[in-house]
Design a protein around this motif. Structure first.
Motif, PDB file in Angstrom:
ATOM      1  N   CYS A 137     -12.097  -5.297  -9.298  1.00 23.33           N
ATOM      2  CA  CYS A 137     -11.655  -3.981  -8.836  1.00 23.33           C
ATOM      3  C   CYS A 137     -11.073  -3.241 -10.025  1.00 23.33           C
ATOM      4  CB  CYS A 137     -10.602  -4.179  -7.729  1.00 23.33           C
ATOM      5  SG  CYS A 137      -9.557  -2.755  -7.438  1.00 23.33           S
TER       6      CYS A 137
ATOM      7  N   CYS B 279      -6.959  -2.764  -9.581  1.00 17.72           N
ATOM      8  CA  CYS B 279      -5.992  -3.849  -9.816  1.00 17.72           C
ATOM      9  C   CYS B 279      -6.498  -4.872 -10.820  1.00 17.72           C
ATOM     10  CB  CYS B 279      -5.620  -4.523  -8.500  1.00 17.72           C
ATOM     11  SG  CYS B 279      -7.004  -5.418  -7.742  1.00 17.72           S
TER      12      CYS B 279
ATOM     13  N   CYS C  21      -5.687  -5.224  -3.466  1.00 15.90           N
ATOM     14  CA  CYS C  21      -4.815  -4.043  -3.535  1.00 15.90           C
ATOM     15  C   CYS C  21      -5.117  -2.992  -2.461  1.00 15.90           C
ATOM     16  CB  CYS C  21      -4.907  -3.387  -4.921  1.00 15.90           C
ATOM     17  SG  CYS C  21      -6.504  -2.577  -5.218  1.00 15.90           S
TER      18      CYS C  21
ATOM     19  N   ARG D  15      -7.431  -0.875  -2.301  1.00 21.15           N
ATOM     20  CA  ARG D  15      -8.101   0.358  -2.722  1.00 21.15           C
ATOM     21  C   ARG D  15      -9.497   0.394  -2.089  1.00 21.15           C
ATOM     22  NH1 ARG D  15      -5.127  -0.719  -7.448  1.00 21.15           N
ATOM     23  NH2 ARG D  15      -4.088   1.084  -8.383  1.00 21.15           N
TER      24      ARG D  15
ATOM     25  N   CYS E  37     -10.531  -3.279  -1.363  1.00 19.62           N
ATOM     26  CA  CYS E  37     -10.257  -4.431  -2.235  1.00 19.62           C
ATOM     27  C   CYS E  37      -9.367  -5.404  -1.477  1.00 19.62           C
ATOM     28  CB  CYS E  37      -9.570  -3.948  -3.514  1.00 19.62           C
ATOM     29  SG  CYS E  37      -8.846  -5.273  -4.494  1.00 19.62           S
TER      30      CYS E  37
HETATM   31 ZN   LIG Z   1      -7.933  -3.929  -6.203  1.00 24.25          ZN
END
Ligand SMILES: [Zn+2]
Length: 249
Positions: free
Chosen positions: A209, A212, A236, A238, A233
């Motif tokens: 990702c 992160c 994190c 996202r 993700c």
């Molecule tokens: Zn991430």
């Protein structure tokens, strides 16, 4: 700002819109940083104006002190003068002893000496006052000129701030229109993520990702590549997408 384009085969219109939203928010953030910086510059310039004025005030204060000293010195000279005249009167009347006469004469000599010293000091003081007055005039002219320059700088900064604010307002309108076109659950998800990250939409780079930097599971990557809805993700949260230019194929 260039918006990344999600991979052609699995383009999700929502991702494209979210990326646009993210780019717009990035720009708005840039504007606000620039405006803050300009405001700080404005404040600093105002500080310089105040400093210029303070320097003039200090000189003005010094001049008024010197003038006060000068008046005091003249008063002292006048007092000594009165003393001498009184001593002289007593001498002239002559109804005192020889010893007293000697004392009075000595006092007169002493007081005249003091007057002479004080008059010299008064003259020196007058010179200093004159120099200080000239210095003050120069300082005032100098301060006026600098203040005018600084004020015009402040004006230019204010104009720049207004321009940026207008641009930001236009962008805010664009953002609102863009937001309208995105499903509200996605906007909410995006905005929640934006509370903890400035870029909640992250691409997959080399199996990790981009937000992160942690390695993603194969199934997550597959779901993103397959265009199977909005995938986040696992580390994190996202929202993930595959960048068209990512060579990790
Ligand atoms: Zn991430």
């Amino acid at each position: 700002m260039q918006t990344a384009i999600p991979r052609g085969g699995t383009v999700l219109a929502e991702i494209t819109q979210l990326l646009e939203l993210q780019a717009t928010d990035g720009q708005l953030h840039e504007f606000s940083i620039q405006i803050d910086r300009l405001r700080a510059q404005q404040k600093q310039t105002e500080g310089r104006i105040a400093k210029e004025a303070a320097a003039v005030d200090q000189l003005r204060e010094r001049l008024s002190q010197l003038e006060h000293e000068s008046r005091m010195k003249n008063l002292e000279v006048d007092e000594l003068d009165v003393n001498i005249r009184q001593y002289q009167e007593r001498l002239d009347k002559g109804i005192i002893s020889f010893k007293e006469m000697e004392d009075l004469r000595a006092k007169i000599v002493l007081e005249r000496g003091r007057i002479s010293t004080m008059e010299d000091e008064a003259l020196t003081l007058m010179d200093t006052i004159e120099e200080t007055k000239q210095g003050l005039e120069r300082a005032i002219a100098d301060c006026d000129e600098k203040t005018e320059q600084l004020r015009s700088q402040i004006g230019e900064i204010a104009t720049r701030i207004s321009e940026l604010q207008a641009q930001a307002a236009g962008l805010t309108d664009e953002r609102a229109a863009l937001r309208e076109r995105i499903p509200s659950y996605l906007v909410q998800q995006y905005e929640t993520l934006r509370g903890s990250s400035s870029e909640p939409i992250a691409s997959i780079q080399n199996g990790t990702c981009a937000g992160c930097k942690l390695k993603l599971s194969g199934s997550t990557i597959e779901r993103v590549r397959g265009g199977m809805g909005i995938v986040t993700c696992e580390h994190c949260n996202r929202i993930l997408y595959v960048d068209e230019y990512d060579s990790d194929d």
